[in-house]
Design a protein around this motif. Structure first.
Motif, PDB file in Angstrom:
ATOM      1  N   ALA A  86      38.437  35.175  36.726  1.00 27.51           N
ATOM      2  CA  ALA A  86      38.682  35.202  38.167  1.00 27.51           C
ATOM      3  C   ALA A  86      39.016  36.594  38.680  1.00 27.51           C
ATOM      4  CB  ALA A  86      39.834  34.248  38.506  1.00 27.51           C
ATOM      5  N   LEU A  87      39.711  37.387  37.856  1.00 29.42           N
ATOM      6  CA  LEU A  87      40.238  38.671  38.318  1.00 29.42           C
ATOM      7  C   LEU A  87      39.305  39.849  38.072  1.00 29.42           C
ATOM      8  CD1 LEU A  87      43.872  38.124  37.039  1.00 29.42           C
ATOM      9  CD2 LEU A  87      43.127  38.078  39.422  1.00 29.42           C
ATOM     10  N   TYR A  88      38.485  39.770  37.029  1.00 31.51           N
ATOM     11  CA  TYR A  88      37.539  40.833  36.712  1.00 31.51           C
ATOM     12  C   TYR A  88      36.146  40.305  37.020  1.00 31.51           C
ATOM     13  CZ  TYR A  88      41.226  43.426  34.338  1.00 31.51           C
ATOM     14  OH  TYR A  88      42.369  44.122  34.054  1.00 31.51           O
ATOM     15  N   GLY A 143      29.615  44.370  42.671  1.00 32.90           N
ATOM     16  CA  GLY A 143      29.179  43.858  43.955  1.00 32.90           C
ATOM     17  C   GLY A 143      29.903  42.601  44.387  1.00 32.90           C
ATOM     18  N   THR A 144      30.819  42.078  43.546  1.00 30.79           N
ATOM     19  CA  THR A 144      31.574  40.883  43.889  1.00 30.79           C
ATOM     20  C   THR A 144      33.019  41.276  44.143  1.00 30.79           C
ATOM     21  OG1 THR A 144      30.147  39.588  42.449  1.00 30.79           O
ATOM     22  CG2 THR A 144      32.212  38.566  43.140  1.00 30.79           C
ATOM     23  N   ALA A 145      33.578  40.770  45.214  1.00 29.59           N
ATOM     24  CA  ALA A 145      34.961  41.099  45.531  1.00 29.59           C
ATOM     25  C   ALA A 145      35.889  40.427  44.526  1.00 29.59           C
ATOM     26  CB  ALA A 145      35.303  40.635  46.943  1.00 29.59           C
ATOM     27  N   PRO A 146      36.769  41.188  43.862  1.00 34.27           N
ATOM     28  CA  PRO A 146      37.654  40.591  42.866  1.00 34.27           C
ATOM     29  C   PRO A 146      38.765  39.777  43.511  1.00 34.27           C
ATOM     30  CG  PRO A 146      38.201  42.891  43.165  1.00 34.27           C
ATOM     31  CD  PRO A 146      36.970  42.623  43.996  1.00 34.27           C
ATOM     32  N   ALA A 147      39.249  38.766  42.801  1.00 31.56           N
ATOM     33  CA  ALA A 147      40.439  38.050  43.234  1.00 31.56           C
ATOM     34  C   ALA A 147      41.651  38.931  42.995  1.00 31.56           C
ATOM     35  CB  ALA A 147      40.572  36.749  42.448  1.00 31.56           C
ATOM     36  N   THR A 148      42.734  38.632  43.662  1.00 28.49           N
ATOM     37  CA  THR A 148      43.973  39.382  43.450  1.00 28.49           C
ATOM     38  C   THR A 148      45.109  38.409  43.212  1.00 28.49           C
ATOM     39  OG1 THR A 148      44.411  39.457  45.836  1.00 28.49           O
ATOM     40  CG2 THR A 148      43.249  41.338  44.865  1.00 28.49           C
ATOM     41  N   GLU A 149      46.105  38.872  42.496  1.00 28.80           N
ATOM     42  CA  GLU A 149      47.307  38.091  42.267  1.00 28.80           C
ATOM     43  C   GLU A 149      48.410  38.599  43.189  1.00 28.80           C
ATOM     44  OE1 GLU A 149      47.908  38.409  37.987  1.00 28.80           O
ATOM     45  OE2 GLU A 149      47.032  36.408  37.831  1.00 28.80           O
ATOM     46  N   PRO A 150      49.495  37.842  43.329  1.00 32.13           N
ATOM     47  CA  PRO A 150      50.592  38.304  44.178  1.00 32.13           C
ATOM     48  C   PRO A 150      51.050  39.713  43.806  1.00 32.13           C
ATOM     49  CG  PRO A 150      50.948  36.028  43.519  1.00 32.13           C
ATOM     50  CD  PRO A 150      49.756  36.521  42.749  1.00 32.13           C
ATOM     51  N   ALA A 154      42.693  29.751  38.963  1.00 35.50           N
ATOM     52  CA  ALA A 154      41.676  30.743  38.602  1.00 35.50           C
ATOM     53  C   ALA A 154      40.280  30.140  38.536  1.00 35.50           C
ATOM     54  CB  ALA A 154      42.033  31.379  37.259  1.00 35.50           C
ATOM     55  N   VAL A 155      40.176  28.886  38.108  1.00 37.58           N
ATOM     56  CA  VAL A 155      38.873  28.284  37.820  1.00 37.58           C
ATOM     57  C   VAL A 155      37.877  28.380  38.984  1.00 37.58           C
ATOM     58  CG1 VAL A 155      37.775  26.027  37.500  1.00 37.58           C
ATOM     59  CG2 VAL A 155      39.517  26.795  35.909  1.00 37.58           C
ATOM     60  N   PRO A 156      38.246  28.028  40.219  1.00 38.44           N
ATOM     61  CA  PRO A 156      37.235  28.092  41.285  1.00 38.44           C
ATOM     62  C   PRO A 156      36.777  29.500  41.636  1.00 38.44           C
ATOM     63  CG  PRO A 156      39.387  27.510  42.179  1.00 38.44           C
ATOM     64  CD  PRO A 156      39.508  27.445  40.687  1.00 38.44           C
ATOM     65  N   LEU A 157      37.462  30.517  41.109  1.00 43.36           N
ATOM     66  CA  LEU A 157      37.106  31.909  41.398  1.00 43.36           C
ATOM     67  C   LEU A 157      36.156  32.490  40.354  1.00 43.36           C
ATOM     68  CD1 LEU A 157      40.703  33.140  42.347  1.00 43.36           C
ATOM     69  CD2 LEU A 157      38.907  32.328  43.896  1.00 43.36           C
ATOM     70  N   ILE A 158      35.859  31.738  39.293  1.00 43.27           N
ATOM     71  CA  ILE A 158      35.008  32.251  38.219  1.00 43.27           C
ATOM     72  C   ILE A 158      33.532  32.220  38.597  1.00 43.27           C
ATOM     73  CG2 ILE A 158      34.254  31.816  35.840  1.00 43.27           C
ATOM     74  CD1 ILE A 158      37.098  30.836  35.263  1.00 43.27           C
ATOM     75  N   ALA A 159      33.107  31.195  39.311  1.00 41.74           N
ATOM     76  CA  ALA A 159      31.704  31.099  39.721  1.00 41.74           C
ATOM     77  C   ALA A 159      31.309  32.357  40.484  1.00 41.74           C
ATOM     78  CB  ALA A 159      31.505  29.857  40.585  1.00 41.74           C
ATOM     79  N   PRO A 160      30.041  32.801  40.308  1.00 39.29           N
ATOM     80  CA  PRO A 160      28.899  32.103  39.717  1.00 39.29           C
ATOM     81  C   PRO A 160      28.759  32.217  38.198  1.00 39.29           C
ATOM     82  CG  PRO A 160      28.173  34.171  40.608  1.00 39.29           C
ATOM     83  CD  PRO A 160      29.637  34.064  40.946  1.00 39.29           C
ATOM     84  N   ALA A 161      29.715  32.841  37.511  1.00 37.48           N
ATOM     85  CA  ALA A 161      29.621  32.903  36.046  1.00 37.48           C
ATOM     86  C   ALA A 161      29.730  31.498  35.470  1.00 37.48           C
ATOM     87  CB  ALA A 161      30.724  33.791  35.478  1.00 37.48           C
ATOM     88  N   PRO A 162      28.914  31.144  34.475  1.00 40.00           N
ATOM     89  CA  PRO A 162      29.014  29.815  33.849  1.00 40.00           C
ATOM     90  C   PRO A 162      30.362  29.628  33.170  1.00 40.00           C
ATOM     91  CG  PRO A 162      26.934  30.890  33.283  1.00 40.00           C
ATOM     92  CD  PRO A 162      27.787  31.933  33.931  1.00 40.00           C
ATOM     93  N   LEU A 163      30.863  28.397  33.209  1.00 47.23           N
ATOM     94  CA  LEU A 163      32.159  28.071  32.625  1.00 47.23           C
ATOM     95  C   LEU A 163      32.030  26.806  31.788  1.00 47.23           C
ATOM     96  CD1 LEU A 163      35.277  28.197  32.317  1.00 47.23           C
ATOM     97  CD2 LEU A 163      35.433  27.014  34.527  1.00 47.23           C
ATOM     98  N   LEU A 164      32.543  26.860  30.546  1.00 46.04           N
ATOM     99  CA  LEU A 164      32.598  25.706  29.657  1.00 46.04           C
ATOM    100  C   LEU A 164      34.058  25.419  29.324  1.00 46.04           C
ATOM    101  CD1 LEU A 164      31.394  23.586  27.703  1.00 46.04           C
ATOM    102  CD2 LEU A 164      31.195  25.421  25.994  1.00 46.04           C
ATOM    103  N   ILE A 165      34.471  24.160  29.497  1.00 47.03           N
ATOM    104  CA  ILE A 165      35.824  23.721  29.170  1.00 47.03           C
ATOM    105  C   ILE A 165      35.724  22.737  28.019  1.00 47.03           C
ATOM    106  CG2 ILE A 165      37.871  22.524  30.028  1.00 47.03           C
ATOM    107  CD1 ILE A 165      36.892  23.405  32.882  1.00 47.03           C
TER     108      ILE A 165
END
Length: 297
Positions: free
Chosen positions: A143-145, A149-156, A231-242
């Motif tokens: 989510a953070l990295y 071209g994609t805006a990164p998420a930020t933490e508090p 964090a999970v909803p911020l990972i897309a469009p990268a594929p995620l396997l749980i």
């Protein structure tokens, strides 16, 4: 975002380094040294070899009290190396790495250093695979990295992730979380209550240091880092396997289901009958399935 400056690595291509294993020390953006091992892919693309991808590197993030040299981590590396190059490393406070464990907070910087190293070696695609605590770290890292071209998420207060520097990318192209928690401070099982005692009490930290060779930071999180489920909803469009076992003694099945729900249809969920917890419970068959997913997604 980059976890290490470009000058920290010597430029090389995958072709030049594939003859053998390389052990090195990485430096994180907050100045710690992290031990890491690179292993080239061991299998050619002969019939029956399965999916093999010479451009991909799999970066393995171990669980709490693990290390690069633990047997379960080495087993995972050997299986993954049949499909792609592999980087393993010890989180801060574990094994031969410096610092103290923050139990999933600043460990995202350690993972970013390992991912950046993989890219500096010429791998165009990097997949992170995390187990237990490492699973929570790969989710937050995803989510953070973010990719260019994609805006990164930020933490508090933007405490955990530093500003970008250098030109080496430290993002993951796909993410695998095995036996990961969905939320912080979970104490619903006896193993997690014991773990919290070890982390929060002086006597527990002594047990961690001398019994499990894990040096634990005494300070509370401030601020509390982004949780895995956030964090999970911020990972897309990268594929995620749980991946999660129905016999996991640490985190029951509401954890992987919560993570999958948070992905809003963008994650693949494997619930495995009879599986316990993390890398110690991952047999060769499961590790091969994960590696095949990693090189084909």
């Amino acid at each position: 975002m980059s976890s290490v400056s470009e000058s920290s690595f010597r430029s090389s291509s995958v072709h030049l380094i594939t003859p053998g294993t390389r052990r090195t020390t990485l430096r994180t953006d907050d100045g710690l040294t992290i031990e890491a091992v690179y292993e080239p892919c061991t299998t050619g693309s002969a019939p029956g070899a399965g999916s093999v991808d010479g451009t991909t590197a799999i970066v393995v993030a171990h669980g709490f009290t693990g290390s690069v040299d633990r047997p379960a981590v080495r087993r995972a590396a050997r299986v993954f190396a049949q499909r792609a190059a592999v980087i393993t490393f010890s989180f801060r406070g574990h094994g031969g790495s410096g610092g103290r464990s923050t139990v999933g907070d600043r460990e995202v910087l350690d993972l970013a250093a390992a991912v950046a190293w993989a890219r500096s070696l010429g791998h165009r695609r990097v997949v992170t695979v995390g187990f237990s605590m490492g699973g929570s770290v790969v989710l937050r890292h995803g989510a953070l990295y973010t990719s260019p071209g994609t805006a990164p998420a930020t933490e508090p207060h933007a405490r955990t992730v530093p500003a970008q520097r250098g030109r080496i990318e430290a993002h993951a192209d796909a993410v695998v979380a095995v036996s990961a928690p969905a939320r912080w401070y979970y104490r619903g099982t006896a193993p997690m209550r014991r773990l919290h005692w070890m982390v929060t009490r002086p006597a527990g930290r002594l047990v961690g240091r001398y019994g499990f060779r894990t040096r634990i930071d005494r300070n509370d999180w401030d601020p509390v880092p982004l949780s895995p489920v956030e964090a999970v909803p911020l990972i897309a469009p990268a594929p995620l396997l749980i991946v999660h076992g129905d016999q996991d003694p640490y985190f029951p099945l509401d954890h992987p289901r919560m993570l999958a729900d948070a992905a809003r249809g963008s994650a693949e969920l494997w619930l495995l009958r009879g599986m316990g917890h993390a890398e110690n419970a991952a047999d060769a068959s499961l590790l091969t399935r994960i590696a095949d997913w990693a090189v084909t997604e």
